[in-house]
Structure formats: C-alpha cells, structure tokens
Design a protein around this motif. Structure first.
Motif, PDB file in Angstrom:
ATOM      1  N   VAL A  79      -1.903   9.321  -5.143  1.00  0.00           N
ATOM      2  CA  VAL A  79      -3.040   8.593  -4.582  1.00  0.00           C
ATOM      3  C   VAL A  79      -3.833   9.431  -3.592  1.00  0.00           C
ATOM      4  O   VAL A  79      -5.059   9.285  -3.472  1.00  0.00           O
ATOM      5  N   GLN A  80      -3.157  10.350  -2.904  1.00  0.00           N
ATOM      6  CA  GLN A  80      -3.844  11.151  -1.884  1.00  0.00           C
ATOM      7  C   GLN A  80      -4.891  12.084  -2.482  1.00  0.00           C
ATOM      8  O   GLN A  80      -5.835  12.472  -1.787  1.00  0.00           O
ATOM      9  N   PHE A  81      -4.736  12.444  -3.731  1.00  0.00           N
ATOM     10  CA  PHE A  81      -5.729  13.299  -4.393  1.00  0.00           C
ATOM     11  C   PHE A  81      -6.751  12.465  -5.166  1.00  0.00           C
ATOM     12  O   PHE A  81      -7.943  12.776  -5.156  1.00  0.00           O
ATOM     13  N   ARG A  82      -6.292  11.405  -5.803  1.00  0.00           N
ATOM     14  CA  ARG A  82      -7.176  10.554  -6.602  1.00  0.00           C
ATOM     15  C   ARG A  82      -8.254   9.873  -5.762  1.00  0.00           C
ATOM     16  O   ARG A  82      -9.394   9.715  -6.196  1.00  0.00           O
ATOM     17  N   LEU A  83      -7.878   9.459  -4.554  1.00  0.00           N
ATOM     18  CA  LEU A  83      -8.790   8.645  -3.748  1.00  0.00           C
ATOM     19  C   LEU A  83      -9.267   9.345  -2.474  1.00  0.00           C
ATOM     20  O   LEU A  83      -9.753   8.703  -1.547  1.00  0.00           O
ATOM     21  N   PHE A  84      -9.143  10.654  -2.442  1.00  0.00           N
ATOM     22  CA  PHE A  84      -9.559  11.405  -1.256  1.00  0.00           C
ATOM     23  C   PHE A  84     -11.056  11.207  -0.984  1.00  0.00           C
ATOM     24  O   PHE A  84     -11.469  10.948   0.148  1.00  0.00           O
ATOM     25  N   GLY A  85     -11.870  11.322  -2.024  1.00  0.00           N
ATOM     26  CA  GLY A  85     -13.311  11.144  -1.863  1.00  0.00           C
ATOM     27  C   GLY A  85     -13.676   9.739  -1.432  1.00  0.00           C
ATOM     28  O   GLY A  85     -14.560   9.540  -0.585  1.00  0.00           O
ATOM     29  N   HIS A  86     -12.971   8.748  -1.984  1.00  0.00           N
ATOM     30  CA  HIS A  86     -13.239   7.352  -1.610  1.00  0.00           C
ATOM     31  C   HIS A  86     -12.860   7.115  -0.150  1.00  0.00           C
ATOM     32  O   HIS A  86     -13.521   6.334   0.551  1.00  0.00           O
ATOM     33  N   ALA A  87     -11.817   7.794   0.307  1.00  0.00           N
ATOM     34  CA  ALA A  87     -11.405   7.671   1.712  1.00  0.00           C
ATOM     35  C   ALA A  87     -12.523   8.106   2.643  1.00  0.00           C
ATOM     36  O   ALA A  87     -12.805   7.464   3.662  1.00  0.00           O
ATOM     37  N   LEU A 146       0.443  17.499   2.681  1.00  0.00           N
ATOM     38  CA  LEU A 146      -0.148  16.864   1.499  1.00  0.00           C
ATOM     39  C   LEU A 146       0.727  15.710   1.004  1.00  0.00           C
ATOM     40  O   LEU A 146       0.222  14.648   0.623  1.00  0.00           O
ATOM     41  N   LEU A 147       2.038  15.898   1.012  1.00  0.00           N
ATOM     42  CA  LEU A 147       2.947  14.834   0.584  1.00  0.00           C
ATOM     43  C   LEU A 147       2.926  13.669   1.573  1.00  0.00           C
ATOM     44  O   LEU A 147       2.957  12.501   1.186  1.00  0.00           O
ATOM     45  N   GLY A 148       2.851  13.974   2.859  1.00  0.00           N
ATOM     46  CA  GLY A 148       2.867  12.946   3.889  1.00  0.00           C
ATOM     47  C   GLY A 148       1.670  12.016   3.820  1.00  0.00           C
ATOM     48  O   GLY A 148       1.712  10.890   4.346  1.00  0.00           O
ATOM     49  N   MET A 149       0.605  12.441   3.157  1.00  0.00           N
ATOM     50  CA  MET A 149      -0.575  11.590   3.009  1.00  0.00           C
ATOM     51  C   MET A 149      -0.222  10.296   2.278  1.00  0.00           C
ATOM     52  O   MET A 149      -0.770   9.233   2.571  1.00  0.00           O
ATOM     53  N   ALA A 150       0.720  10.373   1.318  1.00  0.00           N
ATOM     54  CA  ALA A 150       1.137   9.175   0.570  1.00  0.00           C
ATOM     55  C   ALA A 150       1.931   8.222   1.449  1.00  0.00           C
ATOM     56  O   ALA A 150       1.831   6.996   1.305  1.00  0.00           O
ATOM     57  N   THR A 347      -7.783  -0.608   1.651  1.00  0.00           N
ATOM     58  CA  THR A 347      -8.826   0.279   2.168  1.00  0.00           C
ATOM     59  C   THR A 347      -8.330   1.092   3.354  1.00  0.00           C
ATOM     60  O   THR A 347      -8.633   2.285   3.466  1.00  0.00           O
ATOM     61  N   GLU A 348      -7.545   0.459   4.218  1.00  0.00           N
ATOM     62  CA  GLU A 348      -7.092   1.200   5.398  1.00  0.00           C
ATOM     63  C   GLU A 348      -5.970   2.169   5.051  1.00  0.00           C
ATOM     64  O   GLU A 348      -5.820   3.209   5.689  1.00  0.00           O
ATOM     65  N   GLY A 349      -5.178   1.833   4.036  1.00  0.00           N
ATOM     66  CA  GLY A 349      -4.202   2.803   3.553  1.00  0.00           C
ATOM     67  C   GLY A 349      -4.891   4.041   3.023  1.00  0.00           C
ATOM     68  O   GLY A 349      -4.445   5.177   3.264  1.00  0.00           O
ATOM     69  N   ILE A 350      -5.996   3.832   2.312  1.00  0.00           N
ATOM     70  CA  ILE A 350      -6.757   4.954   1.754  1.00  0.00           C
ATOM     71  C   ILE A 350      -7.359   5.799   2.879  1.00  0.00           C
ATOM     72  O   ILE A 350      -7.326   7.032   2.838  1.00  0.00           O
ATOM     73  N   MET A 493      -8.669  -1.684  -6.622  1.00  0.00           N
ATOM     74  CA  MET A 493      -9.325  -0.824  -7.604  1.00  0.00           C
ATOM     75  C   MET A 493      -9.995  -1.656  -8.693  1.00  0.00           C
ATOM     76  O   MET A 493     -11.070  -1.285  -9.195  1.00  0.00           O
ATOM     77  N   ALA A 494      -9.372  -2.786  -9.053  1.00  0.00           N
ATOM     78  CA  ALA A 494      -9.983  -3.684 -10.053  1.00  0.00           C
ATOM     79  C   ALA A 494     -11.294  -4.262  -9.522  1.00  0.00           C
ATOM     80  O   ALA A 494     -12.291  -4.370 -10.264  1.00  0.00           O
ATOM     81  N   LYS A 495     -11.327  -4.631  -8.237  1.00  0.00           N
ATOM     82  CA  LYS A 495     -12.546  -5.175  -7.633  1.00  0.00           C
ATOM     83  C   LYS A 495     -13.643  -4.108  -7.549  1.00  0.00           C
ATOM     84  O   LYS A 495     -14.832  -4.405  -7.734  1.00  0.00           O
ATOM     85  N   LEU A 496     -13.245  -2.880  -7.289  1.00  0.00           N
ATOM     86  CA  LEU A 496     -14.216  -1.789  -7.259  1.00  0.00           C
ATOM     87  C   LEU A 496     -14.823  -1.577  -8.644  1.00  0.00           C
ATOM     88  O   LEU A 496     -16.032  -1.424  -8.805  1.00  0.00           O
ATOM     89  N   LYS A 497     -13.935  -1.573  -9.647  1.00  0.00           N
ATOM     90  CA  LYS A 497     -14.368  -1.323 -11.017  1.00  0.00           C
ATOM     91  C   LYS A 497     -15.295  -2.422 -11.528  1.00  0.00           C
ATOM     92  O   LYS A 497     -16.284  -2.159 -12.227  1.00  0.00           O
TER      93      LYS A 497
END
Length: 513
Positions: A79-87, A146-150, A347-350, A493-497
């Motif tokens: 998740v830390q790489f997939r949603l980095f930009g959204h964060a 990088l791992l700790g981001m999750a 959202t705050e986790g991201i 993610m479903a609500k975003l989509k």
C-alpha cells in the motif's frame, strides 16, 4: 581598577555558588541512579533483550517491529507504494471536507506526528548506525523505513476508526481506544482492556521521559556546548533553562491539539528544510562523489566481510536505527492522527504512511550521505551528534550553531507531540475532564525542569523501554484488527472509483470560506 576589584568577591561567590549547584546536581543524579537503577534496570534489560546474531547483539523488540512491517506490507499489497501519490493529494487538502468531525487538517496531523519522530534520531542515531555498521547500514535503514510505512498506515487507520468524539467536539484516539473497542467487538473485551491499559501506562512513562526529560536535557547540553562548554554562563543553571523551556512549552500545550498543530505545521517544515538544505549544499559541493557514496552503501550492505558482524550485522544496525527513528509500530502517531478531520478512516492511514518516508528515507538518508561522502565515519573517537556535526563542519565551520538550533527545535517539537500522546493516555486512564488534563500538563511541565537539571541516566533508559514496550500491545492489536483495516481500505477505494468521493472544488471552497 578599584571598581573591578570590588567585583572580585561577588564573582568568587557566584563561582562558588555555581560549583555548589553543579555538585548538588551530580549528587542528586547519583542518588536517583542508586534508588531507581536496581528497579528499572531489569525492566530495561527485558524490553531490550538481545540475542547474538552473526557476532552482533540483536534486540528482539526490533525484530518484533520489522517482522510486523513486512507482514503489513504484504497483507495490504504494498500500500505504501500504490497510494503514495494519493497520500500527497490528501495532505494538500484535495479531498478535505471541512464539515467532517475532527480538530486538525491532514497536514496538521502529519506535522504533529512528524514532530514526535523527526529529531535526535535523525542527527545522532544515523551517525551511530554508520559508525558501527559502515555505509551499508544506510541501505537497510532505508528498507526498514519503506517497510514501516505499512505499519503506520495500519495503526493510523485504526486510530480514526475507533476514536471517541467528545461532547465538546474534541477527539480522543489511539491504540488505547482501538485495543479496547476493537477487541470488544469480537467478544474479547477483557483482553483488549488489559492491552489498552498496558499501552497507556507505557505511553505516559515514555512521554515524561524520552518525550520530555531527555529532550530538555539534550537541549540544555547543546546550549552549553555552543556558549563556551565548561566556561558557559549556563553551567549550573539547567533549572533556569528548564523553567524557560517549560514556560514556552506550556504556552503551546495549554491550548490542546489545535494549538500544538498550529505550531508544528510551521515548525516541522521549517526545521526539516533548514537541515535538508544544509545537507544538499554539502552534497552539491561534493556532487562528483555521490555515485561513489551510493556504491559504498550498496557494496557495504551486501559485503560478505562488512563492519559489525558481516551482512547480518550491518542489516541489524540499519534496522535498529530506523525502528528507533520513525517509531512505526509503536502506536504513538495514531494518537495524533486520530484528531484529523475526516469521515474515512483509511484516508488518515494513507497520509500517515508518508511519515517513515520523510523521517527515515529522506532525512536520515541525507545525514548518512553527508557522513559517508565526507568520510567522517572513519574518524576515530567521534560518535552521535559529534560525528554528524564534524561531517557538516567540513563545509560549514559555523554549522555547530545551526545544529544547536536544530536540536532545540527538534526537542521542542518532540515535547509538544509527546505531551499530547501522554495526555490522551492519561485521560484514558483517569477520565476526560479539565481537571485531569491540567494535572497531567503541570506534571509534564515540572519534568521539563527536572530533565534540564539532571542527567537521570536510569530514568531515561526506563522511559526508552516504555516507548518500545508500547509496541508489544500495539502490534498484537494490529495483527488482530488488520482485517478491519483491509475492509476500510477496500470501501474507501471503491468510493473513489465510483466517484462518490471526489476531489474538492477548491474555488467553491474558497468562496464558501
């Protein structure tokens, strides 16, 4: 001349008073060590119990944090790489609805949590890792970050999911609440309550010690160093320095999380920018040496005969320093992030997953690169802050003054954040009331003065142990509740989509404001 002679007895009396004050402080330090040491040392040894691995002592608590980070990384699909930009978009306020419950913005919550982690670990801790593990320790430090981001993503999502919204609109959240409420949902209320109380007690201990006394003490020591060392006018006046620091901290924390957030949202970026710019200037002066530095980092990370116990030894030094720096899995950050204005816990986790990246991957790496490029880690007899200071001094002879300012700013911001963490743990145990809050804040401010006046070695060791003991209860809770986090993420993610959640029209937002 006679005027100066008349001052001589006064000066001698003052010198004697300062010497007596210093002697009393040293005697009190020793008395406290004698009393507290036998009680806390066994606890510290238990929390930081280490086993020999490839000739290097490996604290099991670090393994506990790193293994959890690996599991969360895999479980949440990187998740830390997939949603980095959204964060980043969330931090910018692209999805912020001012009508949502909460006290602070995404950016303010991130700044408050970062102020609790960006500090001496980034300055002194990295130097320790590189001096003991060589340049290769930097590689493993980055990987652990990088791992700790999750881990941060998981705990901060739960922080918002199970937070309490009080009658006055204030927020109380963090591991105490998701441990008690999350376990209760599954019929394990007793276990959840025990874990929550254990966490809260450790959080109070950590806030008073590592988040307060240690910060005040290091600030005072740095102020003494840059004003003349043993000849400084501050020698023997740690209590006065502590009173001034307590007054400044008190003016901020009396106002609660909103006041803390208003300060940290300005202070954290400013202190990070000052430090990173200094590092970038040195890297710019030595631009041609950067490829070789990265080469040394990669080679040192996998060299069969490396410093500090081979590959495993270097890995341990990097992982240990990252865990000590970004606090991923400790649970402290979830307390600050719980106060955010949002209706979507994910959202705050991201947003929170950015913390270890900024703290460890960016700031710690900058420090490590400067130390490696300047060759400072090869100088014998230097360690911690002195090593980092020496590395920066190669380009800036005046850097010790900048470093002193950075230490003061880092320490101040850390005290602000940990005062809030300790407060929420305190009110969880003793009830949400103004009286309860005032008692804790007065205790916290009193320990600012105590921390400035004494070294308190065993007490600081104990408080560090308390901070890492928080991760025992927290990670048990994260393992148990990570399916809840996965559902929250899937729903968001479903609500975003579907477009149910969309970026805010900033022009309309400005007009409404």
């Amino acid at each position: 001349m006679s005027r100066f002679r008349s001052l001589a007895p006064w000066a001698a009396a003052m010198a004697a008073l300062m010497a007596a004050s210093s002697a009393r402080a040293e005697g009190m330090d020793q008395a406290i060590s004698d009393i507290v040491g036998p009680i806390v040392n066994p606890i510290v040894s238990t929390i930081f119990y280490s086993v020999p691995v490839a000739g290097t002592q490996f604290p099991l608590i670090v393994g506990w944090l790193i293994i959890a980070a690996v599991i969360f990384t895999l479980y949440f699909g990187f998740v830390q790489f997939r949603l980095f930009g959204h964060a980043i978009r969330l931090v910018k306020g692209d999805y912020t609805d001012p009508k949502d419950e909460g006290e602070v913005s995404h950016f303010q919550a991130l700044a408050t949590a970062l102020s609790g982690t960006v500090g001496l670990g980034n300055i002194a801790g990295v130097a320790v890792a590189v001096s003991l593990g060589g340049p290769g320790a930097t590689f493993w430090m980055i990987l652990a970050g990088l791992l700790g981001m999750a881990s941060k993503f998981c705990e901060c999502t739960l922080g918002v999911k199970y937070r309490n919204v009080n009658a006055d609109g204030s927020i109380s959240g963090g591991p105490m609440y998701y441990l008690s409420k999350g376990f209760a949902e599954n019929g394990k209320a007793g276990l959840g309550k025990i874990l929550a109380i254990f966490f809260a007690i450790c959080a109070i201990g950590g806030s008073i010690g590592g988040g307060n006394m240690f910060q005040a003490n290091q600030s005072y020591q740095q102020a003494v160093n840059v004003t003349g060392g043993d000849a400084s006018f501050l020698v023997g006046y740690g209590w006065l320095f502590g009173l001034v620091m307590a007054a400044i901290v008190g003016m901020v924390i009396i106002g609660g999380i909103k006041s803390i957030a208003r300060v940290t949202e300005k202070l954290v970026p400013m202190m990070a920018v000052i430090y990173v710019i200094a590092a970038l200037i040195i890297l710019g002066f030595n631009f041609s040496a950067i490829p070789a530095a990265f080469g040394a980092i990669i080679e040192g990370a996998f060299a069969p005969v490396a410093v500090g116990g081979g590959i495993v030894g270097v890995l341990i030094q990097g992982f240990k320093r990252a865990a000590f720096s970004n606090e991923a899995g400790i649970g402290s950050a979830a307390i600050a992030h719980s106060a955010v204005k949002t209706s979507q816990p994910a959202t705050e986790g991201i947003v929170a997953l950015l913390e270890p990246f900024i703290d460890t991957v960016v700031i710690c790496t900058m420090t490590a690169l400067v130390i490696v490029i300047t060759g400072a880690y090869q100088v014998e007899g230097l360690g911690g802050v002195q090593l980092t200071s020496y590395a920066f001094e190669t380009a800036f002879p005046w850097f010790p003054y900048v470093l002193a300012l950075a230490v003061l700013m880092f320490a101040f911001s850390t005290m602000l954040s940990w005062s809030y963490y300790g407060l929420k743990a305190w009110t969880y145990l003793f009830g949400e009331s103004k009286g309860s809050e005032i008692v804790y804040k007065l205790i916290f401010l009193a320990f600012v003065v105590i921390g400035s006046s004494m070294s308190l070695g065993p007490v600081i060791d104990f408080s560090d142990a308390m901070i890492f003991a928080m991760s025992i209860a927290n990670i048990i809770g994260l393992y148990y509740l990570m399916p809840v986090v996965k559902r929250e993420l899937a729903q968001y993610m479903a609500k975003l989509k579907s477009g149910e959640i969309a970026p805010v029209d900033k022009e309309a937002k400005r007009q409404n404001a």
